[in-house]
Design a protein around this motif. Structure first.
Motif, short mmCIF file in Angstrom:
data_model
loop_
_atom_site.label_atom_id
_atom_site.label_comp_id
_atom_site.label_asym_id
_atom_site.label_seq_id
_atom_site.Cartn_x
_atom_site.Cartn_y
_atom_site.Cartn_z
N ILE A 187 0.84 -1.20 0.00
CA ILE A 187 0.00 0.00 0.00
C ILE A 187 0.87 1.25 0.00
CG2 ILE A 187 -1.78 1.27 1.26
CD1 ILE A 187 -2.69 -1.36 -0.11
N LEU A 188 1.96 1.21 0.75
CA LEU A 188 2.89 2.34 0.79
C LEU A 188 3.49 2.58 -0.59
CD1 LEU A 188 3.96 4.30 2.89
CD2 LEU A 188 5.86 2.74 3.27
N ALA A 189 3.79 1.51 -1.30
CA ALA A 189 4.32 1.64 -2.65
C ALA A 189 3.30 2.33 -3.56
CB ALA A 189 4.69 0.27 -3.21
N LEU A 190 2.03 1.99 -3.39
CA LEU A 190 0.99 2.65 -4.18
C LEU A 190 0.81 4.11 -3.76
CD1 LEU A 190 -1.62 -0.24 -4.33
CD2 LEU A 190 -0.07 0.52 -6.14
N CYS A 191 1.02 4.40 -2.48
CA CYS A 191 0.93 5.78 -1.99
C CYS A 191 2.00 6.66 -2.64
CB CYS A 191 1.08 5.84 -0.48
SG CYS A 191 -0.39 5.36 0.41
N ILE A 192 3.15 6.08 -2.93
CA ILE A 192 4.21 6.85 -3.60
C ILE A 192 3.70 7.36 -4.94
CG2 ILE A 192 6.45 6.66 -4.77
CD1 ILE A 192 7.39 4.89 -2.52
N LEU A 193 2.93 6.54 -5.61
CA LEU A 193 2.46 6.90 -6.95
C LEU A 193 1.42 8.00 -6.96
CD1 LEU A 193 2.19 3.30 -8.43
CD2 LEU A 193 4.07 4.91 -8.66
N CYS A 194 0.61 8.09 -5.92
CA CYS A 194 -0.45 9.09 -5.98
C CYS A 194 -0.40 10.17 -4.92
CB CYS A 194 -1.82 8.41 -5.99
SG CYS A 194 -3.16 9.58 -6.22
N PRO A 195 -0.83 9.97 -3.68
CA PRO A 195 -0.94 11.14 -2.81
C PRO A 195 0.39 11.68 -2.30
CG PRO A 195 -1.56 9.19 -1.59
CD PRO A 195 -1.32 8.77 -3.01
N PHE A 196 1.41 10.82 -2.23
CA PHE A 196 2.68 11.26 -1.64
C PHE A 196 3.36 12.33 -2.49
CE2 PHE A 196 7.28 10.84 -1.07
CZ PHE A 196 7.35 11.24 0.24
N ILE A 197 3.37 12.18 -3.78
CA ILE A 197 4.03 13.15 -4.65
C ILE A 197 3.41 14.53 -4.49
CG2 ILE A 197 4.55 13.72 -7.06
CD1 ILE A 197 6.16 11.33 -5.94
N ALA A 198 2.10 14.59 -4.39
CA ALA A 198 1.43 15.88 -4.21
C ALA A 198 1.75 16.48 -2.85
CB ALA A 198 -0.09 15.72 -4.37
N SER A 199 1.92 15.64 -1.82
CA SER A 199 2.19 16.18 -0.49
C SER A 199 3.60 16.76 -0.36
CB SER A 199 1.95 15.11 0.59
OG SER A 199 2.94 14.12 0.55
N ILE A 200 4.48 16.41 -1.28
CA ILE A 200 5.82 17.00 -1.27
C ILE A 200 5.74 18.48 -1.62
CG2 ILE A 200 8.07 17.00 -2.40
CD1 ILE A 200 7.73 13.98 -2.76
N ALA A 201 4.96 18.80 -2.62
CA ALA A 201 4.85 20.18 -3.07
C ALA A 201 3.86 20.98 -2.23
CB ALA A 201 4.43 20.23 -4.53
N GLN A 202 2.84 20.34 -1.75
CA GLN A 202 1.82 21.02 -0.96
C GLN A 202 1.95 20.53 0.49
OE1 GLN A 202 -1.83 20.04 -2.89
NE2 GLN A 202 -1.32 21.20 -4.72
#
Length: 179
Positions: free
Chosen positions: A109-124
């Motif tokens: 699940i963490l691997a899937l999180c890298i693909l979607c919400p995590f990338i956006a949380s880096i910038a925001q």
């Protein structure tokens, strides 16, 4: 070249985690990789440029809690990446607490999180911190056998609202109690 290496390493970690879901070492590597990317990838995005500018210029106009945290780190003289690293620890900590409750194979699940919400949380940064905490608060609400409303409301107001005012919108999740 550096971006290609980071992306390549991330892709290898994601694929390995999806194939080998029970490997705890991969889970640790994923968290370390995510924290490093969160902390040290600080350019190329307009949102990050604004955060960096407000941090270095001591401009505080967003949210009380986030501004307070930013003010403390800036006044001590720590660089922006240290502040961002602490915000990354906050975000990843609440991801971890939530994922462990819902999923048997955390690293998949963490691997899937890298693909979607995590990338956006880096910038925001604020939005990512607020979202991670809201997920945790809502999981606490769902796993509470009596589905008590007040602890959830307090969590939303005390933490998420002070990080990002949009957190108040997530009070609508209380309607899940009815069903």
């Amino acid at each position: 070249m550096t971006a290609t290496l980071i992306m390549g390493f991330g892709i290898v970690l994601v694929i390995a985690s999806l194939v080998n879901r029970k490997n705890r070492l991969l889970t640790c590597f994923l968290y370390v990789f995510m924290w490093c990317v969160y902390t040290f990838c600080n350019s190329g995005n307009p949102d990050l440029e604004i955060y960096c500018w407000t941090y270095s210029s001591h401009i505080y106009v967003t949210s009380f809690g986030f501004d307070f945290l930013m003010r403390i780190f800036a006044n001590v003289g720590l660089p922006f990446c240290v502040f961002k690293g602490v915000c990354g620890l906050f975000t990843l900590y609440f991801y971890r607490l939530t994922l462990k409750k819902f999923f048997k194979y955390e690293n998949a699940i963490l691997a899937l999180c890298i693909l979607c919400p995590f990338i956006a949380s880096i910038a925001q940064i604020r939005n990512g911190m607020m979202a991670a905490y809201i997920l945790y608060a809502f999981s606490e609400f769902l796993f509470d056998e009596r589905h008590r409303i007040w602890p959830y409301i307090i969590r939303v107001f005390l933490i998420s609202f002070f990080i990002h005012p949009v957190g108040i919108v997530y009070l609508v999740l209380l309607l899940a109690r009815k069903n």
